[in-house]
Design a protein around this motif. Sequence first.
Motif, PDB file in Angstrom:
ATOM      1  N   ILE A  10       0.827  -1.206   0.000  1.00  0.00           N
ATOM      2  CA  ILE A  10       0.000   0.000   0.000  1.00  0.00           C
ATOM      3  C   ILE A  10       0.857   1.249   0.000  1.00  0.00           C
ATOM      4  O   ILE A  10       0.626   2.184  -0.768  1.00  0.00           O
ATOM      5  CB  ILE A  10      -0.919  -0.015   1.226  1.00  0.00           C
ATOM      6  CG1 ILE A  10      -2.064  -0.946   0.957  1.00  0.00           C
ATOM      7  CG2 ILE A  10      -1.448   1.356   1.531  1.00  0.00           C
ATOM      8  CD1 ILE A  10      -2.801  -1.305   2.183  1.00  0.00           C
ATOM      9  N   TYR A  38      -2.402   5.214  -3.520  1.00  0.00           N
ATOM     10  CA  TYR A  38      -2.719   5.360  -2.107  1.00  0.00           C
ATOM     11  C   TYR A  38      -2.277   6.713  -1.598  1.00  0.00           C
ATOM     12  O   TYR A  38      -3.004   7.393  -0.876  1.00  0.00           O
ATOM     13  CB  TYR A  38      -2.069   4.246  -1.280  1.00  0.00           C
ATOM     14  CG  TYR A  38      -2.478   4.322   0.168  1.00  0.00           C
ATOM     15  CD1 TYR A  38      -3.773   4.020   0.530  1.00  0.00           C
ATOM     16  CD2 TYR A  38      -1.593   4.742   1.147  1.00  0.00           C
ATOM     17  CE1 TYR A  38      -4.190   4.124   1.836  1.00  0.00           C
ATOM     18  CE2 TYR A  38      -2.001   4.854   2.456  1.00  0.00           C
ATOM     19  CZ  TYR A  38      -3.294   4.537   2.801  1.00  0.00           C
ATOM     20  OH  TYR A  38      -3.710   4.649   4.098  1.00  0.00           O
ATOM     21  N   MET A  65      -9.727   8.351   1.441  1.00  0.00           N
ATOM     22  CA  MET A  65      -9.264   7.101   2.058  1.00  0.00           C
ATOM     23  C   MET A  65     -10.400   6.125   2.348  1.00  0.00           C
ATOM     24  O   MET A  65     -10.299   4.936   2.047  1.00  0.00           O
ATOM     25  CB  MET A  65      -8.498   7.410   3.337  1.00  0.00           C
ATOM     26  CG  MET A  65      -7.108   7.950   3.068  1.00  0.00           C
ATOM     27  SD  MET A  65      -6.460   8.824   4.476  1.00  0.00           S
ATOM     28  CE  MET A  65      -5.667   7.506   5.339  1.00  0.00           C
ATOM     29  N   LYS A 111     -11.660   4.595  -0.776  1.00  0.00           N
ATOM     30  CA  LYS A 111     -10.718   3.642  -1.366  1.00  0.00           C
ATOM     31  C   LYS A 111     -10.784   2.299  -0.627  1.00  0.00           C
ATOM     32  O   LYS A 111     -10.707   1.248  -1.257  1.00  0.00           O
ATOM     33  CB  LYS A 111      -9.297   4.222  -1.313  1.00  0.00           C
ATOM     34  CG  LYS A 111      -8.305   3.459  -2.167  1.00  0.00           C
ATOM     35  CD  LYS A 111      -7.015   4.246  -2.336  1.00  0.00           C
ATOM     36  CE  LYS A 111      -5.852   3.338  -2.702  1.00  0.00           C
ATOM     37  NZ  LYS A 111      -6.105   2.534  -3.905  1.00  0.00           N
ATOM     38  N   ILE A 112     -10.959   2.345   0.686  1.00  0.00           N
ATOM     39  CA  ILE A 112     -11.114   1.093   1.433  1.00  0.00           C
ATOM     40  C   ILE A 112     -12.313   0.326   0.898  1.00  0.00           C
ATOM     41  O   ILE A 112     -12.247  -0.862   0.618  1.00  0.00           O
ATOM     42  CB  ILE A 112     -11.308   1.389   2.941  1.00  0.00           C
ATOM     43  CG1 ILE A 112     -10.021   1.943   3.531  1.00  0.00           C
ATOM     44  CG2 ILE A 112     -11.752   0.132   3.679  1.00  0.00           C
ATOM     45  CD1 ILE A 112     -10.157   2.356   4.968  1.00  0.00           C
ATOM     46  N   GLN A 166      -5.341  -0.856   4.883  1.00  0.00           N
ATOM     47  CA  GLN A 166      -5.732   0.561   4.810  1.00  0.00           C
ATOM     48  C   GLN A 166      -6.610   0.944   5.992  1.00  0.00           C
ATOM     49  O   GLN A 166      -6.495   2.048   6.530  1.00  0.00           O
ATOM     50  CB  GLN A 166      -6.494   0.823   3.519  1.00  0.00           C
ATOM     51  CG  GLN A 166      -5.654   0.718   2.277  1.00  0.00           C
ATOM     52  CD  GLN A 166      -6.483   0.973   1.035  1.00  0.00           C
ATOM     53  OE1 GLN A 166      -7.288   1.891   0.999  1.00  0.00           O
ATOM     54  NE2 GLN A 166      -6.296   0.149   0.029  1.00  0.00           N
ATOM     55  N   SER A 167      -7.504   0.019   6.380  1.00  0.00           N
ATOM     56  CA  SER A 167      -8.358   0.290   7.544  1.00  0.00           C
ATOM     57  C   SER A 167      -7.505   0.519   8.777  1.00  0.00           C
ATOM     58  O   SER A 167      -7.780   1.420   9.578  1.00  0.00           O
ATOM     59  CB  SER A 167      -9.300  -0.866   7.819  1.00  0.00           C
ATOM     60  OG  SER A 167     -10.209  -1.019   6.781  1.00  0.00           O
TER      61      SER A 167
END
Lengths: 309, 293
Positions: B60, B66, B247, B250-251, B267-268
Amino acid sequence: MIERTPILNFLTHVILLIGLALVIFPIWLAFVAATHDLRAVNTAPVELLPGPHLWANMKEAWALSDFGPKFVNTLIVAIGVVVGKVTLACITAFSLVFFNYRGRMLIFWLIFITLMLPLEVRIVPTYAVAANALSPFQVMLDASGLNGLIETLSGIRVALEWNLLNSYTGMILPLVATATGTFLYRQFFLTVPDELVEAARMDGAGPLRFLWDTLIPLSKTNIAALATIMFVYAWNQYLWPLLIITDRANYGMVVVQLSDLVPDQFSTGGGTPTWHLAMAATLMVMLPPIAIVIFMQRWFVRGLINTDK
Amino acid sequence: MRRAYFKTSWIAALLLAPQLLIIFVFFYWPSAQAVYWAFTLEQPWGGGNTWVGFDNFRNILSDPYYWSSVRVSLIYAVAATALAMGMSLILAMFVDRQLAGYKAYRVALIWPYAIAAPAVGLAFRFIFNPNAGIFSYVNTVIPGLWDPTQIGWQAVVTIILAGAWKHVAYSFIFFLAALQSIPRSLTEAAAMDGARPLRRMVDLQLPLLTPTVFFLFVINITDSFTDSFGIVDTLTGGGPFRATDLMVYKIYSDGFRGFDYSGAAAQSIILMVLVMALTFVQFRYVERRVHYT
């Protein structure tokens, strides 16, 4: 206070009216768009005054989005969240404040931490739990070797499954799993004088009787505040229902329907965007929580400030 | 501190149980699961997850998409928060003068709190659409000058305006409440000393509002990381060309459209850490340092 400030007063009104215009203008434009037909809403100078088609557009948008059952679903979920939250928060706070047992502070912090991470942040794994709400227990059974033990003893393998996708329970439970209301109640319960508890005990009232007969009548304003906040919160949920409700015909929520009305390639097939219907639907979806907030304003404002959320 | 308690019994545990059960299943378990997924990779043909250490994070953090998502999220968070707070602070201060019509102003500024994010997104999508929105005039003069569906920065401006608009009411409620809790004696003393209303706003009310400003700043930033999903989804869909791929969006798109659970979980985790750090700052720093009473 007696103070003569005519110029400043005039300025104050000017500033407030400008601010008001900025706040109301977007909704006004949406409202106006909902009152025109397809042609008028798509011609270049944006319409600023309402036209005659509001009722027709609302009827068409209502039918197009199948809003009838969706409003019922949303109402069920919102009321479920309100009732669940008000009850759970109340009894949890009661246990934390009026009993003195070990680990009280630890439990308090365990609940408190849930305020830190909103549902949106942990959306992917929460979805996995919703697919089988008993999966945590299954994993624990397997990991602890207990399941193996049961299998050898009885020959039955325990497989726990409780699918919450496409159900009201799946919508409601994760929304209730926050600490929001617990703190509102805790703050209030802490202000209840000791003498009241002592008097209750002297009169031979048990804890449940005290809760029901004394505390709940005293916390009516708290309940009203919390109920308003939770109703708005539940009604406006978007990401969660978008994920777990695939059977929209039976369990769809109104706010999610808005995503189908976005005039893009998918919904119009490259044709003229149907803004008038999208805006009519937007207005209808907005109305119930707005009405509740205005109606409950006094309690709601106080509750919001006390819960910090 | 409380002195009188009920005798500890099974009732206390029974009252506590439902809440603990629910937060265990729907909060702690998923959060732990996110950590587990973030450090493992699902086998393509089933058969459980394999431990991959920090690989998911490495993937990521080396992904330029990202970083552009982080960048636009920060821009969105700061700009929307500043706009919303600036506007609500000014409005609250002038509403607090309690001239005629004070109650009407108050109601009119509070109700937008109740509007759902996707509804705001959809309304703003209409308002800023290039063909029939408020900027359609501009396009009749110079075609293609305003088009948030094609031009990235205009899309970012649009979501910022929508986000700021949505947050004005919330901040306004807190500012007004804070202003009304300023003791009247202070205001009167200042007036006695010859401070006119504007001077009192700058030298008396503003300093007393500092705790509220900090509180709202953190809350608004946190909210803009999480609450922005609805706005982005209906307003831009993350486009054009990922220009508004915040963000949280994107998750969602990596996890549920790309089925990359491990990547989405990593990412979370990053977002969780960010939100928790902000909340921590809120509790530790803000509540201790900025206090005037």
